[in-house]
Scaffold this active site. Structure first.
Site, PDB file in Angstrom:
ATOM      1  N   GLU A 193       0.619  -1.384   0.278  1.00  0.00           N
ATOM      2  CA  GLU A 193      -0.071  -0.013  -0.023  1.00  0.00           C
ATOM      3  C   GLU A 193       0.899   1.020  -0.426  1.00  0.00           C
ATOM      4  O   GLU A 193       2.018   1.335   1.125  1.00  0.00           O
ATOM      5  CB  GLU A 193      -0.903   0.297   1.105  1.00  0.00           C
TER       6      GLU A 193
ATOM      7  N   LYS B 227      -7.724  -1.077  11.081  1.00  0.00           N
ATOM      8  CA  LYS B 227      -7.390  -1.430   9.776  1.00  0.00           C
ATOM      9  C   LYS B 227      -5.674  -1.115   9.357  1.00  0.00           C
ATOM     10  O   LYS B 227      -4.877  -1.724   8.890  1.00  0.00           O
ATOM     11  CB  LYS B 227      -8.578  -1.518   8.897  1.00  0.00           C
TER      12      LYS B 227
ATOM     13  N   ASP C  78       4.072 -14.865  11.702  1.00  0.00           N
ATOM     14  CA  ASP C  78       2.585 -15.269  11.094  1.00  0.00           C
ATOM     15  C   ASP C  78       1.717 -13.496  11.102  1.00  0.00           C
ATOM     16  O   ASP C  78       1.203 -13.521  12.228  1.00  0.00           O
ATOM     17  CB  ASP C  78       2.245 -16.538  11.831  1.00  0.00           C
TER      18      ASP C  78
ATOM     19  N   HIS D 280      -2.589   9.901   0.035  1.00  0.00           N
ATOM     20  CA  HIS D 280      -2.725   8.858  -0.596  1.00  0.00           C
ATOM     21  C   HIS D 280      -2.048   9.132  -1.430  1.00  0.00           C
ATOM     22  O   HIS D 280      -1.487   8.347  -2.846  1.00  0.00           O
ATOM     23  CB  HIS D 280      -4.008   8.396   0.095  1.00  0.00           C
TER      24      HIS D 280
HETATM   25  C1  MEV Z   1      -6.189   2.787   4.527  1.00  0.00           C
HETATM   26  O1  MEV Z   1      -5.347   1.832   4.697  1.00  0.00           O
HETATM   27  C2  MEV Z   1      -6.363   3.427   6.273  1.00  0.00           C
HETATM   28  C3  MEV Z   1      -6.869   3.793   6.863  1.00  0.00           C
HETATM   29  O2  MEV Z   1      -8.278   4.158   6.261  1.00  0.00           O
HETATM   30  C4  MEV Z   1      -7.244   4.302   8.275  1.00  0.00           C
HETATM   31  C5  MEV Z   1      -7.684   4.998   8.692  1.00  0.00           C
HETATM   32  O3  MEV Z   1      -9.077   5.390   8.106  1.00  0.00           O
HETATM   33  O4  MEV Z   1      -7.668   5.186  10.624  1.00  0.00           O
HETATM   34  C6  MEV Z   1      -6.513   5.582   6.529  1.00  0.00           C
END
Ligand code: MEV
Length: 424
Positions: free
Chosen positions: A85, A265, A281, A378
Site C-alpha cells: 500500500e 485496519k 505469521d 494517499h
Molecule cells: C487505509 O489503508 C487506512 C485508513 O483508512 C485508516 C483509517 O481510516 O484510520 C487511512
C-alpha cells in the site's frame, strides 16, 4: 476441456505451468514470461522459496522498505516493512520523525503467556472427570518431557493445565486449557506438538478428543506502547483544537464499530508490514488483534487517546504472538536481514517495536483525517501507481511529479497532464 486435475502436486514446475497455460492463459507466451520474470535466477534461493509451500510456480513480490528514525525506549530503530500500500511507509517515516522530536515512543510488554486447547467431549459425571484430570495431570506433563526439554532451557515450557467445563455453551463439551511460555519463538509447532502428546494420554473410553490446537487469541501475550507531548507541541497552529479533534476521532472509533474496523485496519497496516518483514505469521497476529478489539463484546479501537493536565497521550494495547527464532525468521533471508536491521531483538523487544509501528500508523492516519483529509497524502503516494498504469516513461514521471508537487492528484488530472506533455 475439464479444468479439474489430479496429481498436480506431483507435476514438475514446468508441467504445472504448462497445465496452467493450456487451461487459463489467453496469451501463453506473455503469461509464462511473467512467471519466469519473477523466478529467482539463484537456484538455491529459488528452491528455498519453492519448498516453503506446495505447488509453487513463481514468486509473488511485495515491496520491502525501511521506516527510519523510530526512537523506542530511548533506542533508535530503522523498521523494515513489507507492504504494497502506497502511503504506509511514508506515513510511518513521517510519524517516527515527528515523535523523535518529542521524546520518542515508550513501550512495555505486559505479559507473554500463550494458550493451547484440547477440545473434547465427555458424557459422564463431571466429578469423575475432575478426579481423572487431577490424577492424570503429572502424566500429561510427563508426556511432553522430550518436547519441552529444550524450551525449558530457554526459560519456556508449560505453565499450567486447567480443566474447563464448557457444557453451558455446547453439550458435553470440555477442554484442557493449557498455558505456555515460548521464550523467543512464536511456538506454534511447540504448542501443537505438546497438545497432541497430551491428548493421546488423556483420551479414554469416555473422553473423545475432538481436536488439539493452539489459540491465536492471546490476550495474555500483551504489549503496550505510548507517546505523549505537551498540547502546544502537537500542532504548529491551533494545537489544542487539533489535539481535541484527534481524541474525538479515537472516541468515535470506540463508539462506532464501522469506524473502529477501519481505524484498526490502519493500525494493522503498520503491524502486518513488520510482522511479514520479520517472517512472522501476520494472519495469526491479525486474527488475535481483531478478537482483542472485540473483547468487551463490542468491536472497539485498539488505541486510546486523552488530554490530561495540558498533555496529549496516545497509546495502544495489543496482543502479539511473535518469534525471533524458529519458523521463517532464520530461513527466509530477508526475514533474517530484517531482524538484523532491528538489532537482533528478543521476541519481547519485537513485540514493542511492532506495537509502536501500529501506533505510529494510526497516528499518521488520524492526524491526516482530522486535518487535511486522507486523500491528499494517499494520492500523492499513489501518483507513481497512476503514472505506471498510464505507462509513463522516466522523463514523463519526473516532469509530472514536479508539476504536481503541492497540487491535488487525481487520475484524470494526471492523465490530462500526461496527454498534454506528450502532445507538445
Ligand atoms: C487505509 O489503508 C487506512 C485508513 O483508512 C485508516 C483509517 O481510516 O484510520 C487511512
Amino acid at each position: 476441456m475439464s479444468k479439474l486435475v489430479s496429481g498436480f502436486s506431483k507435476f514438475s514446475k514446468a508441467e504445472k505451468i504448462n497445465w496452467l497455460a493450456s487451461n487459463f492463459f489467453s496469451n501463453k507466451e506473455e503469461s509464462i514470461g511473467i512467471l519466469e520474470q519473477y523466478e529467482n535466477q539463484d537456484q538455491i534461493l529459488q528452491q528455498l522459496h519453492d519448498e516453503f509451500i506446495e505447488n509453487t510456480i513463481s514468486n509473488f513480490y511485495v515491496p520491502y522498505a525501511i521506516a527510519p528514525n523510530f526512537i523506542i525506549n530511548g533506542k533508535v530503530y530503522a523498521i523494515p516493512m513489507a507492504i504494497e500500500e502506497s502511503s504506509v511507509v511514508a506515513a510511518a517515516s513521517l510519524v517516527a520523525k515527528f515523535w523523535s522530536n518529542r521524546g520518542g515512543f515508550k513501550a512495555e510488554v505486559l505479559s507473554t503467556t500463550k494458550i493451547g486447547q484440547i477440545h473434547f467431549t465427555y458424557k459422564g459425571e463431571k466429578n469423575d472427570l475432575e478426579h481423572y484430570f487431577t490424577q492424570k495431570k503429572s502424566t500429561l506433563l510427563n508426556a511432553t518431557k522430550d518436547l519441552t526439554a529444550n524450551m525449558k532451557k530457554r526459560g519456556g515450557g508449560i505453565v499450567d493445565i486447567e480443566l474447563r467445563d464448557k457444557t453451558s455453551a455446547l453439550e458435553h463439551y470440555y477442554q484442557l486449557h493449557v498455558s505456555f511460555e515460548t521464550a523467543d519463538s512464536m511456538g506454534a509447532n511447540f504448542i501443537n506438538s505438546c497438545l497432541e502428546a497430551m491428548a493421546k494420554v488423556f483420551e479414554n473410553d469416555e473422553i473423545e478428543v475432538i481436536m488439539s490446537i493452539l489459540s491465536n487469541y492471546v490476550p495474555e501475550c500483551l504489549v503496550r506502547a505510548e507517546v505523549s507531548c505537551d498540547i502546544e507541541d502537537f500542532f504548529p497552529e491551533n494545537s489544542a483544537y487539533y489535539a481535541q479533534k484527534f481524541v474525538q476521532a479515537v472516541d468515535i472509533a470506540n463508539a462506532e464499530p464501522y469506524r473502529a474496523v477501519t481505524h484498526n485496519k490502519g493500525i494493522m497496516n503498520g503491524i502486518d508490514a513488520v510482522v511479514l518483514a520479520t517472517g512472522n505469521d501476520f494472519r495469526a497476529v491479525a486474527a488475535g488483534a481483531h478478537a482483542y478489539a472485540a473483547k468487551t463484546g463490542t468491536y472497539k479501537s485498539l488505541t486510546n487517546a486523552k488530554i490530561e493536565q495540558g498533555k496529549f497521550y496516545f497509546s495502544i494495547e495489543i496482543p502479539l504472538s511473535l518469534g525471533t527464532v524458529g519458523g521463517l525468521t532464520k530461513l527466509h533471508p530477508l526475514a533474517k536481514l530484517s531482524l538484523e536491521i532491528l538489532q537482533k531483538p528478543s521476541a519481547q523487544e519485537l513485540m514493542q517495536i511492532i506495537a509502536v509501528a501500529g501506533l505510529a500508523q494510526n497516528f499518521g492516519a488520524l492526524k491526516a483525517l482530522t486535518t487535511t483529509g486522507i486523500q491528499q497524502g494517499h494520492m500523492k503516494m499513489h501518483l507513481m501507481n497512476i503514472l505506471n498504469q498510464l505507462e509513463a516513461n522516466v522523463h514523463e514521471k519526473k516532469e509530472i511529479v514536479k508539476m504536481f508537487s503541492g497540487q491535488t492528484v487525481t487520475h484524470n488530472a494526471i492523465a490530462k497532464a500526461l496527454h498534454d506533455l506528450r502532445t507538445v
